[in-house]
Design a protein around this motif. Structure first.
Motif, PDB file in Angstrom:
ATOM      1  N   ASP A  50       1.047  -1.275   0.255  1.00  0.00           N
ATOM      2  CA  ASP A  50       0.192   0.020   0.215  1.00  0.00           C
ATOM      3  C   ASP A  50       1.272   1.370   0.367  1.00  0.00           C
TER       4      ASP A  50
ATOM      5  N   ARG B 173      -4.407  -6.116   6.541  1.00  0.00           N
ATOM      6  CA  ARG B 173      -4.107  -4.745   6.606  1.00  0.00           C
ATOM      7  C   ARG B 173      -3.682  -3.781   7.182  1.00  0.00           C
TER       8      ARG B 173
ATOM      9  N   GLU C 134      -2.974  -0.811   8.729  1.00  0.00           N
ATOM     10  CA  GLU C 134      -3.098  -0.283  10.552  1.00  0.00           C
ATOM     11  C   GLU C 134      -2.586   0.788  10.737  1.00  0.00           C
TER      12      GLU C 134
ATOM     13  N   ALA D 254       0.333  -7.907   3.025  1.00  0.00           N
ATOM     14  CA  ALA D 254       0.077  -8.115   4.234  1.00  0.00           C
ATOM     15  C   ALA D 254       1.650  -6.891   4.154  1.00  0.00           C
TER      16      ALA D 254
END
Length: 516
Positions: free
Chosen positions: A438, A486, A488, A470
């Motif tokens: 991400d 995910r 966080e 991940a």
């Protein structure tokens, strides 16, 4: 009397003390190492390094040299009264688990010589013939006295590490017992050249009605380490001539040159605590057990790998609670190891009808059957290699993603040109992602100054139980600290604020995504 200062004073320059000193030095920590011996041991003593130790050596850049010094073996043979009754083969069983899917012979003297040489190359020389004779501690550090040839020196250090063996002065000064017991039997160890039925390059276990022998291959051809049990009533000054007939019984072996012989008693003990204030105990100062399983030296090296980066982190401004995680991570493993080896060892060397039946009936019957099952051999390899060791209950272990949980050893994932373990050579916190990351994760890594490594998500990553995309925050010793399926950011921030050093937090640097 002179005075000096250092950050970590290490009492004892065996493999554990030297490895701790080397790791700390690589992290920029000033160390002082003292040992009353005149230099590294000349006897072979401990002989095996397991896969997890070789992985640590790879991290410090010692792996290739270690592999050039020793030899592999992957087979255990069982003889009963001179006849081969079964074998366990490890070849191929750990090929997907570790870059070192074998058992490896690298003797204690070889380990000490290699570690001392690399430490000297970094400008740190061991104070040989120098003994730590006492110390006191306060809130700011420890003040120790060192003696050499009648001269006394006072050393002020932030922390002291007792790597000084079962009779550890460091452990004695802080009043921590080494709880456990001692086997009533006495044992011997011999380093000899052999011929006969004993299979060259393999481990050979020999059982008989009232005796057991274990033959371990040494790095040199035809040279073996022999471990055996002395008969009851053997005098304290027993020589090799007393046990030679037992080694050569049933035509199993023909003894050539003798290089070393010693007798000893086996203890099964664990220190009640591994830390007392600013003092720590590692290796034999913290746990002693039978050497037959090839775990003792490796467990001490694992202690050092666990403690070194934590000391460095706290010395560089990190949360002092980091040091509180050393004992709860390492002591349970030591207790489990001692209990396991105690049960197995008692069954093999015990007296009486039950022990005899176990040696001559149960073991020869079950071993060939169990050895046929790959799952059994894999579990045995995972245990012996110490790649199964993990820290699920540590405060440092958070979350899970796929089959990988916080506290697990980072799974090994090979790829074209290397593996994900190559990144661990930085000896730093880092984030791993597999199959993509991400963009916010890159921003987080840049903000905290943590390297991000992105690897392909292929069959190897899938088999290892890693989850695509991940985030795995990996500790400097190669264990997963936090695993998040995910992104966080709040959870990552909270974890980093607690465990990463203030030095990293205060001076973040841009960190590129590294695609492998």
């Amino acid at each position: 009397m002179t005075t000096a200062t250092t950050e970590v004073l290490i009492s004892g320059a065996g493999p554990t003390g030297l490895f701790l000193a080397l790791w700390l030095t690589r992290l920029g920590v000033r160390v002082r190492v003292a040992d009353p011996r005149s230099g590294p041991v000349r006897e072979t003593r401990a002989i095996a390094v397991q896969a997890r130790t070789l992985e640590f050596y790879d991290q410090l850049g010692l792996g290739e040299e270690a592999l050039a010094r020793g030899r592999h073996f992957d087979r255990l043979n069982l003889f009963v009264r001179g006849d081969l009754r079964g074998a366990v083969r490890f070849r191929g069983i750990g090929d997907d688990l570790t870059p070192h899917p074998y058992l490896y012979i690298l003797t204690q003297d070889q380990n000490e010589e290699m570690l001392a040489q690399h430490l000297a190359a970094l400008g740190v020389r061991v104070d040989w013939e120098t003994e730590v004779t006492g110390f006191t501690g306060d809130e700011g550090g420890v003040t120790a006295t060192l003696e050499r040839e009648g001269r006394v020196e006072t050393v002020r250090a932030s922390y002291i590490a007792g790597c000084d063996g079962a009779r550890s002065l460091v452990r004695h000064v802080v009043g921590v017992p080494l709880s456990g017991g001692t086997y009533e039997q006495r044992f011997y160890v011999a380093d000899v050249e052999l011929g006969g039925k004993v299979r060259e390059g393999d481990v050979n276990l020999v059982l008989s009605g009232d005796d057991f022998l274990a033959f371990f291959p040494m790095p040199e051809p035809r040279r073996h380490r022999v471990v055996g049990q002395l008969p009851p009533g053997t005098p304290e000054d027993a020589t090799f001539d007393l046990v030679r007939p037992r080694i050569e019984a049933d035509g199993l072996a023909r003894v050539g040159q003798l290089h070393w012989f010693s007798t000893y008693r086996v203890h099964h003990r664990v220190a009640d605590h591994f830390r007392a204030g600013r003092a720590f105990v590692l290796g034999d100062a913290a746990h002693v057990h039978t050497p037959v399983g090839g775990q003792g030296m490796n467990t001490g090296l694992g202690d050092a790998a666990n403690l070194a980066w934590k000391l460095a982190g706290v010395l560089r401004g990190g949360n002092a609670e980091l040091l509180d995680t050393y004992e709860p991570e390492r002591r349970p493993f030591a207790v489990s190891l001692v209990n396991t080896t105690d049960r197995v060892f008692t069954g093999v060397v015990g007296h009486g009808a039950a022990a005899r039946a176990f040696r001559l009936g149960v073991v020869p019957t079950l071993l060939p059957v169990l050895a046929r099952f790959g799952a059994v051999r894999r579990l045995l390899f995972l245990t012996i290699s110490q790649t199964r060791l993990h820290y699920p209950d540590s405060p440092l272990s958070v979350g899970h993603a796929g089959k990988v949980r916080g506290g697990d050893r980072l799974p090994w994932v090979p790829h074209r040109g290397g593996s994900n373990f190559d990144a661990l050579k930085s000896l730093s916190w880092q984030v791993h992602a597999y199959g993509g990351a991400d963009p916010e994760l890159l921003a987080w890594c840049e903000r905290w100054g943590v390297p991000l490594h992105v690897f392909p998500y292929g069959a190897a990553a899938r088999r290892a139980g890693l989850e695509p995309c991940a985030a795995y925050l990996v500790r400097p010793d190669g264990y997963v600290g936090l695993a998040a399926p995910r992104l966080e950011v709040r959870a990552l921030d909270a974890y980093a604020a607690r465990w990463l050093t203030r030095e990293v937090q205060a001076s973040p640097a841009p960190v590129p995504v590294l695609a492998h």
